[in-house]
Scaffold this motif. Structure first.
Motif, short mmCIF file in Angstrom:
data_model
loop_
_atom_site.label_atom_id
_atom_site.label_comp_id
_atom_site.label_asym_id
_atom_site.label_seq_id
_atom_site.Cartn_x
_atom_site.Cartn_y
_atom_site.Cartn_z
N UNK A 33 -7.31 9.34 -3.58
CA UNK A 33 -6.88 9.02 -4.94
C UNK A 33 -6.87 10.27 -5.82
N UNK A 34 -7.89 11.10 -5.71
CA UNK A 34 -7.94 12.33 -6.49
C UNK A 34 -6.75 13.24 -6.14
N UNK A 35 -6.45 13.35 -4.85
CA UNK A 35 -5.32 14.17 -4.42
C UNK A 35 -4.00 13.56 -4.88
N UNK A 36 -3.89 12.24 -4.84
CA UNK A 36 -2.67 11.56 -5.27
C UNK A 36 -2.36 11.86 -6.74
N UNK A 39 0.80 -1.22 0.00
CA UNK A 39 0.00 0.00 0.00
C UNK A 39 0.83 1.27 0.00
N UNK A 40 2.15 1.15 0.08
CA UNK A 40 2.98 2.35 -0.06
C UNK A 40 3.89 2.24 -1.28
N UNK A 41 4.40 1.04 -1.59
CA UNK A 41 5.27 0.89 -2.75
C UNK A 41 4.51 1.08 -4.06
N UNK A 42 3.34 0.45 -4.19
CA UNK A 42 2.58 0.58 -5.44
C UNK A 42 2.14 2.03 -5.67
N UNK A 43 1.50 2.70 -4.69
CA UNK A 43 1.17 4.12 -4.92
C UNK A 43 2.40 4.99 -5.17
N UNK A 44 3.51 4.67 -4.48
CA UNK A 44 4.71 5.46 -4.67
C UNK A 44 5.25 5.36 -6.09
N UNK A 65 7.95 15.96 0.11
CA UNK A 65 7.70 14.80 -0.74
C UNK A 65 6.20 14.47 -0.74
N UNK A 66 5.56 14.44 -1.91
CA UNK A 66 4.12 14.15 -1.96
C UNK A 66 3.74 12.79 -1.35
N UNK A 67 4.61 11.80 -1.50
CA UNK A 67 4.28 10.47 -0.98
C UNK A 67 4.17 10.47 0.54
N UNK A 68 4.94 11.33 1.22
CA UNK A 68 4.85 11.43 2.68
C UNK A 68 3.43 11.82 3.10
N UNK A 69 2.85 12.79 2.43
CA UNK A 69 1.51 13.26 2.78
C UNK A 69 0.45 12.22 2.36
N UNK A 70 0.69 11.57 1.23
CA UNK A 70 -0.23 10.50 0.83
C UNK A 70 -0.26 9.40 1.89
N UNK A 71 0.92 9.00 2.36
CA UNK A 71 1.00 7.90 3.32
C UNK A 71 0.34 8.27 4.65
#
Length: 390
Positions: free
Chosen positions: A277-280, A193-198, A336-342
């Motif tokens: 998902x929209x924000x990602x 759930x973090x590697x795939x979105x990343x 980093x955008x992924x930090x906020x997504x996570x």
């Protein structure tokens, strides 16, 4: 009406590029993401590593030592595959990568246990691979504790102690542990759930920079802007709405698969998933456009996007907590955008907490989405005046 017709003209133009002119888009938007999801979900489908190869050096060769070895072999994460004659052989095998750990039971262990003396049982494990080493050490520690508990139970029982007295003596304090949100301790739930979105965010940022770079490379940027009446905002929205819709379809399909087919835990509702998902997608595309605006070059903008998104996988805090990093790195993690997504994912989707608890991370993703606003003028100038340099 003029802007609307221009917008749809740009949309059709971008669809034609994606479908007919450039197959890279199809591979990066659909084929690679599907392969990525299949790879991670199948590699980690057991949740935890199982049957890790373990070695044993049994110099005692007693009923007690054989019982310990059988119990070790019966554990889910470990499998006794080698019985070595000496510690030297076991150490060499571990150095060669044949085993991740080995248990050493010296001669006279059972006799010392029955006599009430404290024998030494040693186990060695390698932390070259941290996951395998941690799992192996956990099983070996459990076996060591079970062995001493079994002897203690037999000794107390021989002295006439009751079951309640034996239980109290062996475990004076009972631990009631709860693993919140991921009770199975599954690596699939926490890593996929973090590697795939990343990596999907990496694809989105790269393609966003790539799309503008290709307009400059083939000198089609002037024609692209002309279709929008030289309005860079209309041109950008028409171009990237196609990218966003394709990625949204792919990501929603991935989420349906993990949540409805694989039954990943998600205490948050459907709206929390859709909102994230929209924000990602918006933040990733926004960062790619911003990278090109900073460096109006195909090569440099893609390099910035790839470097920043890859670093985000390490800086998001899923593997190593941000709170344990040095203060400068903690401050840097906000970039980093992924930090906020996570943070949004684990709070609102995984645990079902209200979004107000992590509102600042939501605002940060919105800020990444709006970054192109500061470089659109520079993008327009680059399309009209810059010359592509390989």
């Amino acid at each position: 009406m003029k802007y609307i017709s221009q917008f749809f003209d740009i949309v059709l133009r971008e669809l034609n590029i994606i479908v007919r002119k450039n197959r890279i888009y199809g591979f990066c938007m659909v084929v690679f993401p599907v392969l990525l999801v299949v790879f991670f979900t199948t590699m980690l489908d057991d949740g935890l590593p199982q049957d890790l190869p373990i070695g044993v050096v049994d110099h005692d060769n007693s009923a007690t030592s054989r019982s310990l070895i059988r119990n070790l072999d019966a554990m889910q994460n470990s499998r006794v595959v080698y019985r070595f004659a000496s510690v030297t052989e076991a150490r060499n095998a571990m150095q060669e990568g044949k085993v991740f750990a080995y248990l050493y039971i010296p001669e006279g262990t059972a006799a010392k246990l029955m006599a009430g003396r404290q024998p030494d049982i040693s186990y060695y494990y390698t932390m070259t691979c941290m996951t395998a080493g941690s799992m192996a050490s956990k099983d070996l520690k459990t076996i060591s504790m079970l062995g001493s508990a079994a002897v203690g139970q037999a000794t107390l029982s021989a002295k006439g102690a009751t079951k309640e007295q034996i239980r109290t003596a062996l475990q004076a304090v009972t631990i009631d542990a709860h693993m919140i949100a991921n009770p199975q301790g599954s690596y699939n739930y926490s890593l996929t759930t973090v590697f795939v979105p990343g990596i999907l965010m990496l694809f989105m940022a790269l393609l966003s920079a790539y799309a503008l770079g290709m307009e400059m490379k083939f000198d089609s940027g002037k024609e692209w802007l002309a279709r929008a009446g030289n309005n860079i905002l209309v041109a950008t929205l028409g171009k990237y709405i196609v990218h966003a819709l394709v990625f949204l379809l792919v990501i929603f399909s991935y989420q349906y698969y993990i949540f409805n087919v694989l039954h990943f835990p998600h205490l948050g509702g459907v709206w929390s998933i859709v909102r994230l998902t929209l924000l990602q997608v918006a933040a990733s595309i926004g960062f790619g456009i911003f990278a090109f605006g900073l460096m109006p070059s195909l090569r440099m903008s893609m390099s910035i996007s790839s470097l920043w998104m890859v670093l985000g996988i390490s800086m998001c805090g899923s593997a190593f907590p941000v709170a344990g990093m040095d203060p400068p790195l903690q401050a840097m993690s906000w970039l980093f955008p992924l930090r906020h997504y996570w943070m949004l994912y684990q709070a609102t989707v995984l645990n079902g907490f209200p979004v107000i608890d992590v509102w600042f991370h939501l605002v940060a993703l919105v800020a990444f989405t709006l970054l192109p606003w500061f470089v659109l003028r520079k993008v327009k100038i680059a399309m009209l005046n810059y010359v592509y340099i390989p």
